[in-house]
Design a protein around this motif. Sequence first.
Motif, short mmCIF file in Angstrom:
data_model
loop_
_atom_site.label_atom_id
_atom_site.label_comp_id
_atom_site.label_asym_id
_atom_site.label_seq_id
_atom_site.Cartn_x
_atom_site.Cartn_y
_atom_site.Cartn_z
N TYR A 1076 0.81 -1.21 0.00
CA TYR A 1076 0.00 0.00 0.00
C TYR A 1076 0.86 1.27 0.00
O TYR A 1076 0.36 2.36 0.24
N LYS A 1077 2.15 1.13 -0.23
CA LYS A 1077 3.03 2.30 -0.25
C LYS A 1077 2.69 3.17 -1.45
O LYS A 1077 2.49 2.69 -2.57
N VAL A 1078 2.62 4.49 -1.22
CA VAL A 1078 2.33 5.46 -2.27
C VAL A 1078 3.46 6.48 -2.29
O VAL A 1078 3.84 7.00 -1.24
N GLU A 1079 4.01 6.76 -3.49
CA GLU A 1079 5.07 7.74 -3.64
C GLU A 1079 4.52 8.96 -4.37
O GLU A 1079 3.99 8.85 -5.48
N TYR A 1131 1.63 6.31 3.44
CA TYR A 1131 0.56 5.31 3.47
C TYR A 1131 -0.72 6.06 3.83
O TYR A 1131 -0.73 6.98 4.66
N THR A 1141 -4.71 2.01 -2.09
CA THR A 1141 -3.64 1.71 -3.03
C THR A 1141 -3.25 2.98 -3.76
O THR A 1141 -3.91 4.02 -3.67
N SER A 1142 -2.16 2.89 -4.52
CA SER A 1142 -1.68 4.06 -5.27
C SER A 1142 -2.73 4.53 -6.26
O SER A 1142 -2.95 5.73 -6.44
N GLU A 1146 -4.57 8.21 -6.31
CA GLU A 1146 -4.49 9.09 -7.47
C GLU A 1146 -5.89 9.58 -7.88
O GLU A 1146 -6.09 10.76 -8.21
N ILE A 1166 2.02 11.72 -9.11
CA ILE A 1166 1.67 10.59 -8.24
C ILE A 1166 2.17 9.33 -8.92
O ILE A 1166 1.98 9.14 -10.12
N GLY A 1167 2.85 8.51 -8.14
CA GLY A 1167 3.41 7.28 -8.72
C GLY A 1167 2.37 6.48 -9.45
O GLY A 1167 1.29 6.22 -8.94
N THR A 1168 2.64 6.10 -10.67
CA THR A 1168 1.69 5.36 -11.49
C THR A 1168 1.90 3.87 -11.32
O THR A 1168 2.99 3.41 -10.94
#
Length: 1333
Positions: A1076-1079, A1131, A1141-1142, A1146, A1166-1168
């Motif tokens: 569940y990590k989001v960058e 997170y 989730t990412s 988004e 936002i990380g895709t």
Amino acid sequence: MLIIYIYCCETTITKRNKSQRSHPDISKEEALCECWLPTKIRTRAAYYPASASMEGIAGSILLLCLISLTNANSSPEITQLVYNVCEDTPKDQPAFTIAASDPDGDPLTYTLSGIDASNFRVEASTGVVYVARDLDRETSVLLSLVATVSDGVNQRNGDLSIILGDDNDNPPIFERPSYDTSVPENIPVGTTLFQASASDADTGTAGIVTYAIDEVIPNDGFSLFSIVRETGVVTLSKPLNYTSLSTYYRLKINASDGGGRCHYTDTVYQSRVVYSFVTVEDVPDLDPEFIGIPYVGSVRENSPVDTFVLKVTAVDQDRGVNDAIVYSIEESSEAGLFKISSSDGVISVQSGIDREVIGDTVTLTVKGTESKENIHGVRASVTTTVQINILDDNDNGPMFYKCGDSGEDCVTATEFTGEILEHSLGSINIGMTVKDLDKISNTQLILEGEDKAVFSVEPQFTTIDSIVQIMIRQPENLDFEKKQQMILQVTAVDQDDPTFSSTAQVTINIKDGNDNSPTFEQDTYKLNVPEHSPIGTELDTITADDPDTMDKGNLTYKLFPDSILPYFDVESRTGRVYVKSQELLDRELRSLYTATLQARDSDGKPGSTVLEITLTDINDQPPVMNRDSYVAFIREGQELEVIIEATDGDEPNTPNSQIVYDIVSSTYSKNFTIDRDTGVLTNSIELDREAVDPELGGEINLVVTATDQGEPQRSTSVTVTINVQDINDNTPKFFAPSYKFSVKEGEKGAFVGSVEAQDLDQTAEFNRISFSIVDGSFGNFIIRTSAATTGFIGNITVDPDIELDYEKGPTKFSMKVDAADLEQKKATVTVDVDVLDVNDERPEFKPIASMTVKENTTVVEAVGIFKAEDKDGDHSLVFELESVKCRCNNSLDFCDWFVLDPNGEVRVNPKVTVDYEKCHQAIVEAQVVDIYTEKGYNNSATTGLMVINIEDINDNAPEFIFSDSQVFVVVSESASKGTSVAGVTATDRDSGINSQIEFKVTDVKFQNTNNQISNKGALFEAVTTQQNDRYVGIIQSTQTLDLTLKGKYLVTVSATDPGGLSSSTVLDIFTVDESYKVELRFANNQIEVEKKLTEIRRALMTATKAAVEIVALRPYSEPSRATDKTIVVAYFVYANGTALTSVQVEIMLSDPEHFPKLIELGLDNIGTAPEEEKTVDTVKYVLLGIVAGLVIVLLVLTTSLLCTRRNYRRKLKAAKAAESASSMNYDNQKNGLMLPGTNKYTMEGANPVLNLNIDTAIELEESSSDDDKHSHLSFKSDDSRSETLNFGHQKEDEDSEPPMYVEPLDAALAQQKKSTDNPLMGYSNPVFDTTDL
């Protein structure tokens, strides 16, 4: 007076480095030597620099500096050592004046020294002390100075204490940067949400902090919250609602001090604000609902299993919870045909469907249930009706059925039977129905068989369900004598599909005529039955016979005459004769009955026989007493004889009429006996009137029973009353062998006492008693007789005309008293009377110390005792309880914890439990009474008080305090050793050390998403803290958590008090794994992102409605170039343990409502999600690469040519500028001329180019375009492409020549090289950047 001062001076000469302008620690002008006096007074002696040849020489020189003669002089005195100074006194303003005096009147000079002397300066001649720099009371309240006062000859030192006065120069500081919290929407009004706490370093009113809510966004939520002005506790004032109100609120909380002043006259107030985001969490309080109703679907019969029919959809109205819905079929008009997917609500075929069996429609009741319990502890659900229409197929052929008379209850059949009288016309009913179960049918009926010409079938064609009839066409061929049976075949054919057909066989039976009557085997039947037999009792089954075939089993029976029918009857079809009335069959009234039994055949032809019915006896009559009651009179001591008689109406000389007698057991039944056969009643012992209860008046009642010997036994009873008459056979008797009384002196007619006697005779003429004093009274006493409840009483009193005198005597009397009945039967008793003195003093309580009792005590001994005294010699003290009050919560209320014995002992009430947790003290109030007091008050003037302190014991185990909305979530990546992941709260109702609680983690397990549980050892620990009267256990991780685990930790936490009492609870700590990590990429550098991190987190929380856990910040790097962008690793977790989730993040951040704010904060990307790999066309990209390479080579060649030319021109201009600048002196540079080819003016310092030795004869062939890449100067830069320039210092000229001019920039660079305070400091030339290619 001769005073000799001897100064000792030691001087050290050190070596000077060539790069230094002077010796260290020695000024340009002079070197210092330190001199010591015996009185530790120090002075300075001048030292002049030696020549350079003396470098490195160290020595000590002892000098005799001064010997002087002087006159005696008194020393000055400092009269005040403590001063108050405001901390906000401005610099260079007078703070205080040193108070000093000199006895000789000499002028004084003042100096300051000491550790805090730098804060002040003193005017040497006046002693006025000025503030030298800003003061701060919060740094140090007390400053210490050493003041030296000199009169020119003598000096005096004084240690001054400077007390700084407080100024309101500090605002309140909040303990936390923000007070963000999440609360469930159903949290009760009045609940404390959080406590904003701020501290103020000032004192007095300036340090008193008050709180207020300045603003709430949205504004309509202002009335929902309130804050306690003094404590900062924020509570909920009105209910929240996730659905109808806002889901979050921003509170602006203001902390203000009370204001203060010191040096200035105006009062200064300070305040600070802090923000709190209150996130409202949705709770499951609404039922789900179906959408898209009504639901109607259709499916064709015989559809395969799992065929889709339709889909139902239910949603959770709690949008913030959005619980998963579980679907189920609760009811179905036809069970087992359909099933539903529990997860998505798809209804499909479960088993074979036959429309002809189940009908055209199936109705289902579908239920949608939330997967988790709501706030009421149940799983909310909703139901809806689903109608499924069944479509028909032509899959059935016509079939023959046998149906009931109503046309229902049809069953398939292939054989049918009909009957017809010979030579009859019309139709034959064979009970045949033809049906085609399909919705649309077209059926043809065909008749076959050997005798088909005699009959025909109707109908021949039909499209509906029809009754089939066989019609007679040739009745003359129906002859019983020739043929008793004919067999036909009927065939039904489906004309739409002739392959569907069925055939049934029809048998026609030809019936014979009726020409015989019924007959019985006997002319007369004799039957016996017990009287009162139950209704339906069978006497016999009697049948007749008829040879006609149509009458076999068709005979009917009836009894005659009608007068017999109330008693007996016969079943018309079977001939069974039975009892019709139980009550009327009484042998004692009638014992013989005669009846005629008649039988009739189907044509009504009769036959009969005679029935003789005799009733047999049963025991149905109880015995009957000849009299209703018996009464007998007898004097005590005589014999009794009474004859009891009874009769029985049952048949004589049988057990049913045989009678025996008995006495029912009672109080006096054992005194009598009765003959069982004759009924003669006599007494078994001598009768005594005194043995009978006096209340009965001598009357004894017996119950005598008469019982027959039949089955079952029947009995009756009668009352026999026996009156026992009294005689005078008893003498009076006193109740006591002697009596002793006392009487106070001086009271005429005073009551002395009573004697009691009884005569056991039970009648007044024999038991009446009279009393008389026969001896010892001496005329002082009289006695009066009166009746008492039991016997008689004689009241003795002092003669009304006589007054007893204790002092004159006698003080004792011994009298003889007689008790005699009317016939003068007597008894005598001795009565002693003491004359008493008078008691008139009140008792008094003695002081009582406080007592201590442990709670829950069960001791039966006294916990304390009241003591009192009475000055009278003859007294008897009795203690009476006035009240018991318990001190509970600082208030006194009545209670019943203690009881008081008459002797003054206080005991714990065994009916109640003493509980320290309810009340900690009891006060027992008592009164003492002297029961011997004759005159005046007999009780104490004041009540006695006993204070009993309740001592606490360890009798309560710790109790956990839970919250319905308490969910713990841990982001595994952010958790390291010591990370707080959860918390528990507990209290102990005990006090003192018994209320202390220690938390401990006793077990840690992990439950993954497959509900598999594993042990995790000591993965967590508990740290115990205290908040007021509650203890808080902070659950911390002892090591880094596994990032890959998915599920929850089951952590068992125990709470134990010092006495070993404990309780435990299990915490569910949900994990958020690395999937569940989001960058998030921000367009700012890491420092700027850190400054805005709180605002960024709030914006993300607002957009996602989730808690944001930021675990890392790192610079964003691109392969081609360096950037100032930053990656934020985070997170997004909901309070129920679910994470985003990412992709979900988004979508939420792209909402137009929130996206502009995030762009303003610098959100860049936002990380895709990873893209699916595509097949690479290698040949295509190779060709494109070759073309791109050729283009790049051409551009490089063109650029190199242009840059070479431009570089030459720039270097030529720089060389000329250097030559021009070298001829300029320092004064010329002050004119502010601009250096050609640079962005610096000479007044700001020379350009670094001027200190470089540039060869003006630079060959173009040796130059490169790469030289232009370094167009700025930087020092210790982290950019590897930047060129660092270091400049060395020239050696100092040791001669006495004037120093050469030093370039200011050169000196700055030299200083920069030495400095280590900011190693990353750099210098750039923006002009060079803009001219760079």
